[in-house]
Design a protein around this motif. Sequence first.
Motif, PDB file in Angstrom:
ATOM      1  N   ALA A  11      -3.496   5.764   1.377  1.00 31.38           N
ATOM      2  CA  ALA A  11      -3.468   5.723   2.480  1.00 31.38           C
ATOM      3  C   ALA A  11      -4.165   4.840   3.567  1.00 31.38           C
ATOM      4  O   ALA A  11      -3.766   4.151   4.409  1.00 31.38           O
ATOM      5  CB  ALA A  11      -3.428   7.366   2.958  1.00 31.38           C
ATOM      6  N   LEU A  12      -5.631   4.869   2.994  1.00 29.22           N
ATOM      7  CA  LEU A  12      -6.356   3.919   3.715  1.00 29.22           C
ATOM      8  C   LEU A  12      -6.172   2.479   3.642  1.00 29.22           C
ATOM      9  O   LEU A  12      -6.191   1.644   4.594  1.00 29.22           O
ATOM     10  CB  LEU A  12      -7.852   4.366   3.397  1.00 29.22           C
ATOM     11  CG  LEU A  12      -8.885   3.491   3.826  1.00 29.22           C
ATOM     12  CD1 LEU A  12      -8.877   3.384   5.483  1.00 29.22           C
ATOM     13  CD2 LEU A  12     -10.361   3.672   3.259  1.00 29.22           C
ATOM     14  N   ASP A  13      -5.661   2.102   2.179  1.00 28.59           N
ATOM     15  CA  ASP A  13      -5.353   0.556   1.994  1.00 28.59           C
ATOM     16  C   ASP A  13      -4.194   0.361   2.716  1.00 28.59           C
ATOM     17  O   ASP A  13      -3.670  -0.611   3.248  1.00 28.59           O
ATOM     18  CB  ASP A  13      -5.248   0.467   0.287  1.00 28.59           C
ATOM     19  CG  ASP A  13      -6.293   0.186  -0.238  1.00 28.59           C
ATOM     20  OD1 ASP A  13      -7.413  -0.144   0.486  1.00 28.59           O
ATOM     21  OD2 ASP A  13      -6.412   0.182  -1.272  1.00 28.59           O
ATOM     22  N   VAL A  46       3.797 -16.650  -2.709  1.00 26.29           N
ATOM     23  CA  VAL A  46       3.465 -15.600  -1.669  1.00 26.29           C
ATOM     24  C   VAL A  46       2.468 -15.852  -0.670  1.00 26.29           C
ATOM     25  O   VAL A  46       1.426 -16.489  -1.169  1.00 26.29           O
ATOM     26  CB  VAL A  46       3.014 -14.357  -2.430  1.00 26.29           C
ATOM     27  CG1 VAL A  46       2.867 -13.229  -1.516  1.00 26.29           C
ATOM     28  CG2 VAL A  46       3.938 -13.710  -3.631  1.00 26.29           C
ATOM     29  N   PRO A  47       2.871 -15.837   0.534  1.00 23.19           N
ATOM     30  CA  PRO A  47       1.899 -16.168   1.456  1.00 23.19           C
ATOM     31  C   PRO A  47       0.486 -15.419   1.667  1.00 23.19           C
ATOM     32  O   PRO A  47       0.926 -14.132   1.091  1.00 23.19           O
ATOM     33  CB  PRO A  47       2.657 -16.035   2.784  1.00 23.19           C
ATOM     34  CG  PRO A  47       3.832 -16.161   2.401  1.00 23.19           C
ATOM     35  CD  PRO A  47       4.179 -15.545   1.035  1.00 23.19           C
ATOM     36  N   ARG A  48      -0.549 -15.764   1.705  1.00 24.16           N
ATOM     37  CA  ARG A  48      -1.778 -15.256   1.658  1.00 24.16           C
ATOM     38  C   ARG A  48      -2.020 -13.753   2.491  1.00 24.16           C
ATOM     39  O   ARG A  48      -2.324 -13.009   2.022  1.00 24.16           O
ATOM     40  CB  ARG A  48      -2.967 -15.990   2.023  1.00 24.16           C
ATOM     41  CG  ARG A  48      -3.176 -17.091   0.843  1.00 24.16           C
ATOM     42  CD  ARG A  48      -4.575 -17.758   0.913  1.00 24.16           C
ATOM     43  NE  ARG A  48      -5.599 -17.008   0.974  1.00 24.16           N
ATOM     44  CZ  ARG A  48      -6.450 -16.726  -0.295  1.00 24.16           C
ATOM     45  NH1 ARG A  48      -5.715 -16.933  -1.417  1.00 24.16           N
ATOM     46  NH2 ARG A  48      -7.229 -15.803  -0.374  1.00 24.16           N
ATOM     47  N   VAL A  49      -1.129 -13.869   3.606  1.00 19.05           N
ATOM     48  CA  VAL A  49      -1.197 -12.750   4.412  1.00 19.05           C
ATOM     49  C   VAL A  49      -0.407 -11.669   3.917  1.00 19.05           C
ATOM     50  O   VAL A  49      -0.533 -10.513   4.096  1.00 19.05           O
ATOM     51  CB  VAL A  49      -0.488 -13.000   5.761  1.00 19.05           C
ATOM     52  CG1 VAL A  49      -1.527 -14.191   6.473  1.00 19.05           C
ATOM     53  CG2 VAL A  49       0.759 -13.808   5.865  1.00 19.05           C
ATOM     54  N   LEU A  50       0.427 -11.790   2.836  1.00 17.67           N
ATOM     55  CA  LEU A  50       1.248 -10.817   2.115  1.00 17.67           C
ATOM     56  C   LEU A  50       0.837 -10.377   0.967  1.00 17.67           C
ATOM     57  O   LEU A  50       1.246  -9.449   0.296  1.00 17.67           O
ATOM     58  CB  LEU A  50       2.658 -11.465   2.090  1.00 17.67           C
ATOM     59  CG  LEU A  50       3.558 -11.583   3.400  1.00 17.67           C
ATOM     60  CD1 LEU A  50       4.806 -12.165   3.129  1.00 17.67           C
ATOM     61  CD2 LEU A  50       3.524 -10.407   4.277  1.00 17.67           C
ATOM     62  N   GLN A  51      -0.146 -11.052   0.353  1.00 13.78           N
ATOM     63  CA  GLN A  51      -0.770 -11.014  -0.915  1.00 13.78           C
ATOM     64  C   GLN A  51      -1.140  -9.530  -1.206  1.00 13.78           C
ATOM     65  O   GLN A  51      -0.931  -8.799  -2.294  1.00 13.78           O
ATOM     66  CB  GLN A  51      -1.631 -12.035  -1.471  1.00 13.78           C
ATOM     67  CG  GLN A  51      -1.087 -13.381  -1.599  1.00 13.78           C
ATOM     68  CD  GLN A  51      -1.939 -14.232  -2.098  1.00 13.78           C
ATOM     69  OE1 GLN A  51      -3.147 -13.998  -2.369  1.00 13.78           O
ATOM     70  NE2 GLN A  51      -1.468 -15.502  -2.421  1.00 13.78           N
ATOM     71  N   GLN A  52      -1.879  -9.013   0.061  1.00 15.03           N
ATOM     72  CA  GLN A  52      -2.451  -7.787  -0.342  1.00 15.03           C
ATOM     73  C   GLN A  52      -1.567  -6.414  -0.121  1.00 15.03           C
ATOM     74  O   GLN A  52      -1.764  -5.519  -0.978  1.00 15.03           O
ATOM     75  CB  GLN A  52      -3.643  -7.726   0.739  1.00 15.03           C
ATOM     76  CG  GLN A  52      -3.022  -7.695   2.378  1.00 15.03           C
ATOM     77  CD  GLN A  52      -4.489  -7.543   2.998  1.00 15.03           C
ATOM     78  OE1 GLN A  52      -5.436  -6.819   2.712  1.00 15.03           O
ATOM     79  NE2 GLN A  52      -4.375  -7.947   4.205  1.00 15.03           N
ATOM     80  N   ARG A  53      -0.307  -6.798   0.591  1.00 16.71           N
ATOM     81  CA  ARG A  53       0.618  -5.658   0.547  1.00 16.71           C
ATOM     82  C   ARG A  53       1.232  -5.694  -0.819  1.00 16.71           C
ATOM     83  O   ARG A  53       1.416  -4.733  -1.317  1.00 16.71           O
ATOM     84  CB  ARG A  53       1.689  -5.925   1.762  1.00 16.71           C
ATOM     85  CG  ARG A  53       2.632  -5.039   1.757  1.00 16.71           C
ATOM     86  CD  ARG A  53       2.238  -3.556   1.805  1.00 16.71           C
ATOM     87  NE  ARG A  53       1.379  -3.182   2.908  1.00 16.71           N
ATOM     88  CZ  ARG A  53       2.083  -2.722   4.006  1.00 16.71           C
ATOM     89  NH1 ARG A  53       3.394  -2.419   3.835  1.00 16.71           N
ATOM     90  NH2 ARG A  53       1.349  -2.317   5.184  1.00 16.71           N
ATOM     91  N   ALA A  54       1.667  -6.862  -1.200  1.00 19.36           N
ATOM     92  CA  ALA A  54       2.273  -6.861  -2.775  1.00 19.36           C
ATOM     93  C   ALA A  54       1.251  -6.522  -3.708  1.00 19.36           C
ATOM     94  O   ALA A  54       1.760  -5.632  -4.604  1.00 19.36           O
ATOM     95  CB  ALA A  54       2.627  -8.545  -3.028  1.00 19.36           C
ATOM     96  N   LEU A  55       0.030  -6.790  -3.700  1.00 17.32           N
ATOM     97  CA  LEU A  55      -0.745  -6.102  -4.730  1.00 17.32           C
ATOM     98  C   LEU A  55      -0.974  -4.526  -4.486  1.00 17.32           C
ATOM     99  O   LEU A  55      -1.187  -3.707  -5.551  1.00 17.32           O
ATOM    100  CB  LEU A  55      -2.213  -6.459  -4.526  1.00 17.32           C
ATOM    101  CG  LEU A  55      -2.645  -8.129  -4.867  1.00 17.32           C
ATOM    102  CD1 LEU A  55      -3.717  -8.626  -4.409  1.00 17.32           C
ATOM    103  CD2 LEU A  55      -2.434  -8.052  -6.377  1.00 17.32           C
ATOM    104  N   LEU A  56      -1.006  -3.968  -3.331  1.00 14.83           N
ATOM    105  CA  LEU A  56      -1.234  -2.531  -2.908  1.00 14.83           C
ATOM    106  C   LEU A  56       0.080  -1.812  -3.725  1.00 14.83           C
ATOM    107  O   LEU A  56      -0.062  -0.767  -4.424  1.00 14.83           O
ATOM    108  CB  LEU A  56      -1.172  -2.304  -1.356  1.00 14.83           C
ATOM    109  CG  LEU A  56      -1.148  -0.822  -1.208  1.00 14.83           C
ATOM    110  CD1 LEU A  56      -2.456  -0.119  -1.955  1.00 14.83           C
ATOM    111  CD2 LEU A  56      -1.210  -0.692   0.341  1.00 14.83           C
ATOM    112  N   PHE A  57       1.242  -2.259  -3.603  1.00 14.94           N
ATOM    113  CA  PHE A  57       2.554  -1.721  -4.079  1.00 14.94           C
ATOM    114  C   PHE A  57       2.306  -1.761  -5.487  1.00 14.94           C
ATOM    115  O   PHE A  57       2.675  -0.772  -6.343  1.00 14.94           O
ATOM    116  CB  PHE A  57       3.913  -2.371  -3.609  1.00 14.94           C
ATOM    117  CG  PHE A  57       4.302  -1.849  -2.339  1.00 14.94           C
ATOM    118  CD1 PHE A  57       4.731  -0.684  -2.316  1.00 14.94           C
ATOM    119  CD2 PHE A  57       4.196  -2.802  -1.343  1.00 14.94           C
ATOM    120  CE1 PHE A  57       5.396  -0.168  -0.887  1.00 14.94           C
ATOM    121  CE2 PHE A  57       4.600  -2.117   0.125  1.00 14.94           C
ATOM    122  CZ  PHE A  57       5.077  -0.786   0.095  1.00 14.94           C
TER     123      PHE A  57
END
Length: 338
Positions: free
Chosen positions: A36-38, A110-121
Motif C-alpha cells: 500500500a505504501l508503494d 515504457v516511459p520512465r515515469v510509468l516503469q515503477q507502476r508496471a514493476l509494482l503490479f
Amino acid sequence: MLRTHLAAAAPSTTLETIATPTLWALTIAGVIALLALDFLLTRKPHEVSMREAVGWSAFYIALPLAFGLWVWTTHGSQTGLEYYTGYLVEKSLSVDNLFIFILILSSFAVPRVLQQRALLFGIIGALVMRGIFIALGAALIARFSWMFLIFGAILLVTAWGVLRDARHGGHQVDVNELRIVRFARRFYPVTDDYRGTRMSVREAGRRALTPLGLVMLAILGTDLVFAIDSVPAVYGITGDPYLVFATNAFALLGLRALYFVLEGALGKLRHLGYGLAAILAFIGVKLVLHWAHGVWTWVPTIPTVASLAVIVAALSVTTVTSVLANRREASVLPSGHR
C-alpha cells in the motif's frame, strides 16, 4: 538440513513451522502495508532518482536482515541460518527477474515515469503466484515425500536452461511471441500510445488494451515461470512454509527500487547466469539427496551451512569474473568504442 523430515513410506499431513496464526496474520498484514505504501509512492507517476532508489533499496535490505536477526535470536541459529540462506537464494533469483523486466520494459518502450507502476503490479502478481505455489508445495511435500525428487528435477532442468541462456549471451525474450501477449492481442485491440497508468480504455464503444496493459500481461506471464523455479529452490533450503513465504516476500518487495539502482549495472554482470545455474543445480542435487536419505538412510544430506557457502561462493566468483571480463574488454577496445 531441511526442517521437515518425511519418511517415504509414511507421509505426514503437517509440516514443522515456527509460525503461529498470529505471526502469519502480522506478516501478511505487513506485506500488504508495504505494498500500500508503494502504491502511494507511485500514485503520481514520476521518474525515480538514484537517491530515491538507493534509499528504498537500503530499507528493503535492512528490513529482512533485521527480521532474520529476530528469527535467529527467537528460534535458534539453525532456523536463522535457514532463513538467511533462503533469503540469499531468493534475492539472487530476483536479480534474474530484473533482467527479464528490463527486456520487457525496453521492448515496449515504457516511459520512465510509468516503469515503477508496471514493476509494482508485477511484484504483486509474483507475490500472489508464489503464495499459491508455496501453499501447494507445502501440501504436496507433507503428503508425498517424493515431491523432493520432483522439485529437484525441476531445478536441474531450470539450471540447464539458465546455463544455456548464459552461454548464448543472456536471456532472449521476444515479448510479441509470449503466449499470453498473443492471446490478449487476439481478443482485444491495442492503443497506439500509453494512457498514463491506465491498462485499458474504451474506444469506439469497445474495450482496448493500452501498451501498459500488454506490459503487465507479459510480466505476469514471466512471474508464473519464475514462481515455478524459485519456490522449489527455497524449499531446498528449508521445509518451513512460513520461512519460504517470508524469504520470497522480502526478496520481491525491494525489486521496484532495486530495478532503478541496478538498471545500468545488470548488463555488466555477464557471468551471473553461470552462478545462478550452479546454485539451482546444487539445490536440485540437495533435494534429490534429501529424498534419497528418506529411503536409504546411508545416503548423505547437505547441511544448510554448506549450502550457504556454495551460494556465496558462486555469486562471488561470477561477480568477480564479470568485473574482470569487463575490464579486459575495455582495455582492448579502441577509445572511441568504449
